[in-house]
Design an enzyme around this catalytic site. Structure first.
Site, PDB file in Angstrom:
ATOM      1  CB  SER A 160     -39.223-111.527 -68.123  1.00 45.85           C
ATOM      2  OG  SER A 160     -38.941-111.580 -69.493  1.00 45.85           O
ATOM      3  CG  HIS A 165     -34.787-115.485 -62.595  1.00 50.22           C
ATOM      4  ND1 HIS A 165     -35.816-114.599 -62.852  1.00 50.22           N
ATOM      5  CD2 HIS A 165     -34.370-115.908 -63.812  1.00 50.22           C
ATOM      6  CE1 HIS A 165     -36.007-114.512 -64.162  1.00 50.22           C
ATOM      7  NE2 HIS A 165     -35.148-115.292 -64.759  1.00 50.22           N
ATOM      8  NE  ARG A 187     -40.941-118.688 -68.465  1.00 51.70           N
ATOM      9  CZ  ARG A 187     -41.834-118.436 -67.513  1.00 51.70           C
ATOM     10  NH1 ARG A 187     -42.584-119.396 -67.028  1.00 51.70           N
ATOM     11  NH2 ARG A 187     -41.963-117.223 -67.037  1.00 51.70           N
TER      12      ARG A 187
HETATM   13  P1  ATP Z   1     -35.362-112.426 -69.221  1.00 54.44           P
HETATM   14  O1  ATP Z   1     -35.448-112.927 -67.818  1.00 54.44           O
HETATM   15  O2  ATP Z   1     -36.661-112.540 -69.936  1.00 54.44           O
HETATM   16  O3  ATP Z   1     -34.217-113.026 -69.975  1.00 54.44           O
HETATM   17  P2  ATP Z   1     -33.795-109.972 -68.805  1.00 54.44           P
HETATM   18  O4  ATP Z   1     -33.877-109.496 -67.394  1.00 54.44           O
HETATM   19  O5  ATP Z   1     -32.564-110.681 -69.197  1.00 54.44           O
HETATM   20  O6  ATP Z   1     -35.120-110.819 -69.146  1.00 54.44           O
HETATM   21  P3  ATP Z   1     -33.122-108.211 -70.948  1.00 54.44           P
HETATM   22  O7  ATP Z   1     -33.107-109.254 -71.999  1.00 54.44           O
HETATM   23  O8  ATP Z   1     -31.806-107.688 -70.498  1.00 54.44           O
HETATM   24  O9  ATP Z   1     -33.989-108.694 -69.705  1.00 54.44           O
HETATM   25  O10 ATP Z   1     -34.065-107.060 -71.476  1.00 54.44           O
HETATM   26  C1  ATP Z   1     -33.976-105.702 -71.147  1.00 54.44           C
HETATM   27  C2  ATP Z   1     -34.557-104.924 -72.318  1.00 54.44           C
HETATM   28  O11 ATP Z   1     -34.771-103.572 -71.973  1.00 54.44           O
HETATM   29  C3  ATP Z   1     -33.604-104.946 -73.485  1.00 54.44           C
HETATM   30  O12 ATP Z   1     -34.369-105.010 -74.662  1.00 54.44           O
HETATM   31  C4  ATP Z   1     -32.900-103.585 -73.356  1.00 54.44           C
HETATM   32  O13 ATP Z   1     -32.437-103.102 -74.583  1.00 54.44           O
HETATM   33  C5  ATP Z   1     -34.030-102.720 -72.840  1.00 54.44           C
HETATM   34  N1  ATP Z   1     -33.626-101.537 -72.042  1.00 54.44           N
HETATM   35  C6  ATP Z   1     -33.992-100.272 -72.307  1.00 54.44           C
HETATM   36  N2  ATP Z   1     -33.512 -99.431 -71.400  1.00 54.44           N
HETATM   37  C7  ATP Z   1     -32.834-100.159 -70.500  1.00 54.44           C
HETATM   38  C8  ATP Z   1     -32.115 -99.842 -69.307  1.00 54.44           C
HETATM   39  N3  ATP Z   1     -32.023 -98.591 -68.862  1.00 54.44           N
HETATM   40  N4  ATP Z   1     -31.529-100.846 -68.634  1.00 54.44           N
HETATM   41  C9  ATP Z   1     -31.647-102.129 -69.059  1.00 54.44           C
HETATM   42  N5  ATP Z   1     -32.317-102.502 -70.176  1.00 54.44           N
HETATM   43  C10 ATP Z   1     -32.906-101.512 -70.905  1.00 54.44           C
END
Ligand code: ATP
Ligand code: MN
Length: 538
Positions: free
Chosen positions: A239, A221, A60
């Site tokens: 994110s 969010h 974005r």
């Molecule tokens: P967005 O708002 O951009 O969608 P999001 O909060 O949904 O972001 P995720 O897509 O879940 O974020 O990304 C978390 C990333 O971190 C993933 O690539 C995941 O594999 C990695 N990761 C590594 N270690 C961890 C952990 N301990 N807990 C959560 N995610 C982890």
């Protein structure tokens, strides 16, 4: 019965100012994928999944997100560099240019809606220049059934023209790309960028105004899922902190991975009908549900394929923000419809690259309010090893770029709801352990999952001194033991093997918290102010 390929219905776009367009209305995802390939705008992976490049923008562009300042918005919006005002006349002129640009072209139109709970339904008509953007809308928004399509009455309109370039000198934009919300006309006008996230986050931002102002509902969010006992858990976070990853859990039914509303009818509902997962370093071993969701119908964005058509999830040569969108039913265990009861547990996810916040801790109501308003995570300075200075990043309500109202408005609503529902709030550090970025490493996903499961299964023990330690800097309650997690990991200080370095780094972070919180202090009572860290560096 007609399926969507046979739909004889078509619609006219003349009323929107789009003249003589070749309208492709409500095409099936299969058809849209086929057209995308035919136009050379995408390729198929070995397993038949569409892969596209979104072009110049792979994320974005918050500096190019505007809100039209008019009678509806002028007094209510929290104007500033997040919610940038746009002149109504300039909007009209730009809208005319964009619709003129789309005239005579082939355009893809989709009727869909947001908000899974019937009383909150928002009908959306999406007009896209490209077939794959329209397929994204199919994946991400809720899909009306045939009956609903027959007498569909669109309320909001998204006009999405990635190929249209604005002229900042005359159009009032900052540069050639823009995403503009007009609450009076109920239009999201997006141009100059093909990044699909602008489409979903445009409607999210609109709902973040509409729901609190008109429907007494808190927009969030966050991701959400529900256990066998019907207990809802929600996960806030910026994110990359783990909303999508952690809500996708084979033992709990997924409600949604990103955007939800918490109503005054004691329910939590998903705004969307699909998920938008990061795929950087995705592996079948660690995240099997998301991995398996990448089947025909999903759209991969900005990934690299090898010569056999296999995705190399480690390749970040286009962007670190590689993504996949898929309809929520690509995940096996989902809640239908996407509605849960009042949450029993709230998790605030933070990817603390300073490595000083405990991997899991329990927050008091005041601490919960403080951390919600702060919305902390960290950005890593660069991608190369040895870069040791992470940058703290604060984003109110864990989603400031999408929040049109003052953060205190959302925080007040959340505090009230937390009190009446008696929810427990936890702070989870999915970021670094054993040292900051460059020295320590990312918390293992299996440990984070074990900590969250322990909370949800009630395995963390009674909330008392024997079971919890109050962190001397952050003041949060850190469990002493947790099934499935080495005890040492629970204490960030212990993982550093250097108390002095740990405290120095912790103070660096608490100073940043204090600095950031200054702008909210006057809006918060004494109790919330005391919910912040207990000690600072000077
Ligand atoms: P967005 O708002 O951009 O969608 P999001 O909060 O949904 O972001 P995720 O897509 O879940 O974020 O990304 C978390 C990333 O971190 C993933 O690539 C995941 O594999 C990695 N990761 C590594 N270690 C961890 C952990 N301990 N807990 C959560 N995610 C982890
Ligand atoms: Mn996500």
């Amino acid at each position: 019965m007609l399926n969507s390929d046979q739909l004889t219905t078509t619609i006219s776009l003349e009323d929107y100012g789009i003249k003589n367009a070749k309208v492709k209305y409500q095409l099936s995802p299969e058809k849209l994928q086929e057209l995308t390939l035919k136009k050379g705008q995408g390729v198929e992976t070995a397993s038949g999944v569409l892969a596209v490049n979104t072009g110049e923008f792979t994320g974005r562009s918050p500096k190019d997100r505007f809100i039209v300042k008019d009678d509806i918005t002028s007094e209510k919006i929290w104007w500033g560099d997040i919610n940038i005002p746009f002149d109504p006349e300039k909007f009209d002129a730009l809208y005319d240019k964009v619709t003129d640009y789309l005239s005579e072209k082939e355009v893809f139109v989709r009727d869909s809606y947001a908000c899974a709970a019937p009383n909150y339904k928002l009908n959306i008509r999406v007009i896209n220049e490209y077939p794959w953007s329209n397929m994204f809308a199919y994946n991400m928004f809720l899909r009306p059934n045939e009956k609903a399509l027959e007498d569909f009455d669109p309320e909001w309109l998204i006009v999405n023209a990635p190929g249209f370039m604005a002229d900042p000198k005359t159009d009032g934009t900052r540069q050639h790309n823009f995403a503009i919300l007009n609450f009076t006309k109920k239009i999201a006008l997006i141009g100059g960028t093909g990044y699909t996230g602008e489409i979903k986050k445009g409607i999210f931002s609109a709902l973040n105004f509409i729901l609190p102002v008109y429907k007494n509902t808190l927009p969030m969010h966050c991701s959400a899922n529900v256990g066998k006992d019907d207990d809802t858990a929600i996960f806030f976070g910026l994110s990359g902190t783990g909303k999508t990853t952690l809500s996708t859990d084979p033992n709990r039914s997924l409600i949604g991975d990103d955007e939800h509303g918490w109503t005054n009818e004691n329910t939590v509902f998903n705004f969307e009908g699909g998920c938008y997962a990061k795929v950087i370093n995705l592996s079948k071993e660690k995240e099997p549900e998301i991995y398996d969701a990448i089947k025909k119908g999903a759209i991969l964005e900005n990934v690299i394929l090898d010569d056999k058509g296999e995705v190399d999830f480690a390749d970040t040569s286009i962007t670190q923000n590689t993504r996949v969108s898929y309809p929520i039913d690509h995940i096996e265990n989902i809640r239908k419809p996407s509605i849960g009861r009042n949450p029993k547990n709230i998790f605030f996810l933070t990817a603390d690259a300073f490595g000083v916040i405990p991997p899991i801790s329990k927050l008091t109501p005041a601490q919960a309010a403080y951390h919600f308003i702060s919305g902390y995570t960290a950005k890593v300075a660069g991608t190369e090893a040895g870069v040791v200075e992470p940058v703290p990043s604060f984003s109110a309500c864990f989603g400031a770029p999408f929040m049109p109202l003052h953060p205190a408005k959302y925080a007040e609503m959340l505090s009230k709801k937390m009190k009446t529902s008696g929810v427990n709030v936890w702070l989870v550090n999915t970021g670094w352990t054993g040292g900051p970025y460059g020295v320590g490493k990312r918390m293992e996903l299996k440990y984070t999952r074990a900590m969250i499961n322990a909370v949800l299964n009630g395995d963390l023990g009674l909330y008392n001194y024997d079971n919890y330690h109050i962190h001397s800097v952050f003041g949060v309650a850190q469990p002493r033991e947790c099934p499935g997690v080495p005890t040492r990991v629970l204490s960030p200080r212990a993982t550093w093997n250097n108390d002095q370095a740990y405290y120095e780094m912790a103070f660096k972070l608490t100073n940043a918290f204090r600095e950031n919180f200054k702008k909210f202090e006057m809006h918060c009572n004494e109790e919330i102010r005391r919910g912040g860290p207990q000690r600072y560096g000077f």
